[in-house]
Design an enzyme around this catalytic site. Sequence first.
Site, mmCIF file in Angstrom:
data_model
loop_
_atom_site.group_PDB
_atom_site.id
_atom_site.type_symbol
_atom_site.label_atom_id
_atom_site.label_comp_id
_atom_site.label_asym_id
_atom_site.label_seq_id
_atom_site.Cartn_x
_atom_site.Cartn_y
_atom_site.Cartn_z
ATOM 1 N N ARG A 147 0.860 -1.175 0.000
ATOM 2 C CA ARG A 147 0.000 0.000 0.000
ATOM 3 C C ARG A 147 0.899 1.229 0.000
ATOM 4 O O ARG A 147 1.862 1.287 0.781
ATOM 5 C CB ARG A 147 -0.872 -0.034 1.267
ATOM 6 N N TYR A 159 -2.998 11.357 6.381
ATOM 7 C CA TYR A 159 -3.335 10.005 6.797
ATOM 8 C C TYR A 159 -2.374 9.000 6.155
ATOM 9 O O TYR A 159 -2.075 9.105 4.971
ATOM 10 C CB TYR A 159 -4.787 9.624 6.379
ATOM 11 N N ASP A 210 -5.103 4.010 -0.067
ATOM 12 C CA ASP A 210 -6.248 4.240 0.826
ATOM 13 C C ASP A 210 -6.604 5.726 0.814
ATOM 14 O O ASP A 210 -5.797 6.563 1.225
ATOM 15 C CB ASP A 210 -5.852 3.803 2.248
ATOM 16 N N HIS A 212 -9.114 6.841 2.532
ATOM 17 C CA HIS A 212 -9.594 7.028 3.899
ATOM 18 C C HIS A 212 -10.842 7.905 3.995
ATOM 19 O O HIS A 212 -10.882 8.869 4.766
ATOM 20 C CB HIS A 212 -8.468 7.550 4.804
ATOM 21 N N GLU A 236 -8.895 2.181 -1.903
ATOM 22 C CA GLU A 236 -9.652 1.835 -0.688
ATOM 23 C C GLU A 236 -10.434 3.027 -0.143
ATOM 24 O O GLU A 236 -9.935 4.164 -0.172
ATOM 25 C CB GLU A 236 -8.629 1.369 0.349
ATOM 26 N N GLU A 262 -13.662 -1.596 6.177
ATOM 27 C CA GLU A 262 -13.017 -1.793 7.480
ATOM 28 C C GLU A 262 -13.879 -1.289 8.633
ATOM 29 O O GLU A 262 -13.747 -1.776 9.750
ATOM 30 C CB GLU A 262 -11.623 -1.144 7.504
ATOM 31 N N ARG A 283 -13.633 -5.423 2.871
ATOM 32 C CA ARG A 283 -12.524 -5.376 3.834
ATOM 33 C C ARG A 283 -12.954 -5.563 5.292
ATOM 34 O O ARG A 283 -12.256 -5.162 6.216
ATOM 35 C CB ARG A 283 -11.731 -4.066 3.668
ATOM 36 N N HIS A 312 -9.181 -6.026 6.827
ATOM 37 C CA HIS A 312 -8.444 -5.008 7.570
ATOM 38 C C HIS A 312 -7.488 -5.703 8.544
ATOM 39 O O HIS A 312 -7.869 -6.639 9.240
ATOM 40 C CB HIS A 312 -9.497 -4.202 8.346
ATOM 41 N N ASP A 316 -4.249 -1.825 15.135
ATOM 42 C CA ASP A 316 -5.267 -1.892 16.196
ATOM 43 C C ASP A 316 -6.105 -3.172 16.138
ATOM 44 O O ASP A 316 -6.948 -3.392 17.008
ATOM 45 C CB ASP A 316 -6.163 -0.639 16.180
ATOM 46 N N GLU A 339 -4.462 -7.417 4.841
ATOM 47 C CA GLU A 339 -3.577 -6.344 5.312
ATOM 48 C C GLU A 339 -2.741 -6.876 6.476
ATOM 49 O O GLU A 339 -3.252 -7.592 7.345
ATOM 50 C CB GLU A 339 -4.413 -5.151 5.776
ATOM 51 N N TRP A 402 -12.057 12.012 8.835
ATOM 52 C CA TRP A 402 -10.653 11.672 9.018
ATOM 53 C C TRP A 402 -10.361 10.364 8.278
ATOM 54 O O TRP A 402 -11.161 9.459 8.244
ATOM 55 C CB TRP A 402 -10.294 11.492 10.496
#
Length: 402
Positions: A147, A159, A210, A212, A236, A262, A283, A312, A316, A339, A402
């Site tokens: 990516r 981002y 991405d 985002h 994405e 995601e 995703r 995803h 996290d 990912e 965001w």
Amino acid sequence: MKITDAKVIVTCPGRNFVTLKIETDEGVTGVGDATVNGRELAVASYLNDHVIPLLIGRDPAMIEDTWQYLYRGAYWRRGPVTMAAIAAVDTALWDIKGKIAGLPVYQLLGGRSREGVTVYGHANADTVDGVLQEISRFVNLGYRAVRVQTGIPGIATTYGVSKDKLFYEPADAAIPTEAVWSTDRYLSHVPSVFARVREEFGPELKLLHDAHHRLTPIEAARLGKALEPYALTWLEDPVPAELQEGFRLIRQHTTTPIAVGEVFNTIWDCHQLISEQLIDYIRTTVVHAGGISHLRRIFDLAALYHVRSGSHGATDCSPVCMAAALQVDISIPNFGLQEYMRHTDATDTVFPHSYRFEDGYLHPSSEPGLGVDIDEGLAALYPYRPAALPVNRLEDHTMHNW
Ligand code: GCO
Ligand code: MG
């Protein structure tokens, strides 16, 4: 066999994770990830106050019935907190079922459909020259898919551009940091980045990007069209996906494949996107979409419509989530990509696991169950630290995604 206890373990070995551990009267235990970045304690409370009391005394073998009980029985269905809690229970019960059967969970899902799980890493840097170096690093590590995210001239932070190159940790403060965004600057920069990347790395490396959730459908269509010469594997989250029919507009204008999902929690967040063939990759992942059982349901729907998986796997998503995702990835017919953002060493020691990276593939554990655990003693050494994801504003200070 009965569930005798369940506990929620919140730990912060570099970032916050919420883990559910279910115990049974036969001494077999199972683990599930329940981490929702920036909302960790809400899920911990939902589990402790509303879910665990319902689990005690239930038969851990009844995975589907337990899922339906927690989903239908809540009355207030869906949502990230509820679904992460259900996901953790479901994942832990699959772990227990595998341990009892003496088989890795993928065997219970139908066995392997492939040799390994192709993963993509995150090459990112402020500058184009910097990102070319980062891509080389991933290629040298054996990755087949990367990516690519870069800084945008005229915007202070962007981002996907991280200080620490193997991890990306955007939840950086208790009160959200504020970033500034300009779609015009972004749209005029990104195609030139991919032109350079293709020039340097040739046609074979799989490239992803991405957006985002920051564009409108017509902006996304313009970006997709501009990126067509560079044959991306996917673009994405081009737009926020609450408005599923918005993707029709993107589709009418570009052949760049679209990936999304995601932040989705259930099959209802993507059934239109899938059944109208408005996307190419879905995703959703174990922790945020109701666990192994529900993820498998989403991927089965997707398989009917030529949509492939692309779970995803950001930092996290804990190693418990990753271990579970790999069991699904290796077994489904319509796997696309997984990912894989690495965890810190501290995280890897708190969550001992036996999945491994080799030659661009992740290989799931072949131990009974998921092949992952939580070291509770170590976990206790890393207490919870409040951390929220950033927010985004346009240059005139209007709130943006965001
Ligand atoms: C990705 C994601 C992440 C998210 C993060 C939020 O594609 O990996 O977009 O970077 O921003 O997981 O918690
Ligand atoms: Mg993303």
